[in-house]
Design a protein around this motif. Sequence first.
Motif, short mmCIF file in Angstrom:
data_model
loop_
_atom_site.label_atom_id
_atom_site.label_comp_id
_atom_site.label_asym_id
_atom_site.label_seq_id
_atom_site.Cartn_x
_atom_site.Cartn_y
_atom_site.Cartn_z
N THR A 79 0.68 -1.08 -0.09
CA THR A 79 0.73 -0.12 -0.22
C THR A 79 0.47 0.52 0.58
N ALA A 103 -0.15 5.35 0.23
CA ALA A 103 -1.69 5.87 0.61
C ALA A 103 -1.87 6.83 -0.19
N ASP A 152 -2.23 5.81 -4.32
CA ASP A 152 -3.71 4.58 -4.12
C ASP A 152 -4.61 6.28 -4.31
N ASP A 207 -8.68 2.67 5.95
CA ASP A 207 -8.50 1.04 5.17
C ASP A 207 -8.96 1.26 3.91
N CYS A 251 -7.11 2.05 0.73
CA CYS A 251 -5.53 1.32 0.39
C CYS A 251 -5.22 0.24 0.59
N SER A 252 -6.29 -0.37 1.77
CA SER A 252 -6.13 -2.37 1.67
C SER A 252 -5.88 -3.02 0.62
N ALA A 253 -5.34 -3.43 -0.06
CA ALA A 253 -5.67 -4.98 -0.69
C ALA A 253 -6.50 -4.93 -1.21
N ARG A 265 -8.18 -2.21 -2.84
CA ARG A 265 -7.65 -2.05 -4.04
C ARG A 265 -8.74 -2.44 -5.06
#
Length: 214
Positions: free
Chosen positions: A124, A126, A129, A166, A169-171, A174
Amino acid sequence: MTDESSALLGRSVHRQIRQMVLAGELAPGRPLSVPALATQLGVSRSPVREAVQQLIYEGLAVSAPHAGAKVAAVDDAQIREVLAVRAVLDGLAAAAAATRLTEADLDKLASIIAAQEANLDDATDAARDAQLDLEFHTFLRDASGNSCLSEELARLEAKAHLYRGDLWCSARNRRVALREHRRIVEALESGHAESARAAAEAHVHGLLTRLDRA
Ligand SMILES: [Zn+2]
C-alpha cells in the motif's frame, strides 16, 4: 508581479498544498502554518494565505478562532454523508460523460485503470493510491461537461480522501475498487447513459458497504 502571474502562482501554491493534504503529508488535524508553508514552498505568505482560505472553502481545512487553520478530519459519520451525496452526483457525471467521451478519453481512462492494476500486488502507498483514484474520478467528472457538477464533485472527492481508514488503500479494497472502475469504463464504452450511471453509483455504494464491513 503582474495580476496574471500572481494568479498563476496562487493556483500553483493552492494545488501544491492541496496535494500535500490529499497525500496525507499534511495529516488531518495538522496546523496549516502560513509562515512554515511559505518557507517550505519558497514563496511569500500572501499566496499561501489565499490557498489556505481556498482549502477552508473546499472543506479540506477548518479554521479555529485565534488558532489558525488546520487540516480537516473526516470521521465515520461524515464519510457516509459525503459518499451518499457522491453516489448520486457520480451517477449524474457518468451518465453525462457516456454520450460525450471520445476514443482518446476512453484510452485515458483505460490507462489510469492499467496503472491501478499494476499496483495491485505492491504494498500500500496511500498517496499513490489516492492520486490514482482521484485521477480517475477527476477525468470522469470533467468529461461530464457540467462545470457546476464538476466543482461540487471536486470538493466531495477530496473530502472523501481525507478519511483515514483502509477504505482507499487495503489490498482487498483496492482490488474491488478496480473491478468497479472497470465496470464504469465498460459502461462508458457502450455509450449507454443509464448503464454508466448505474455503474458509477454501484462503485460508491460499494465504498459504503466496505465501510460497514471495516
Ligand atoms: Zn473510485
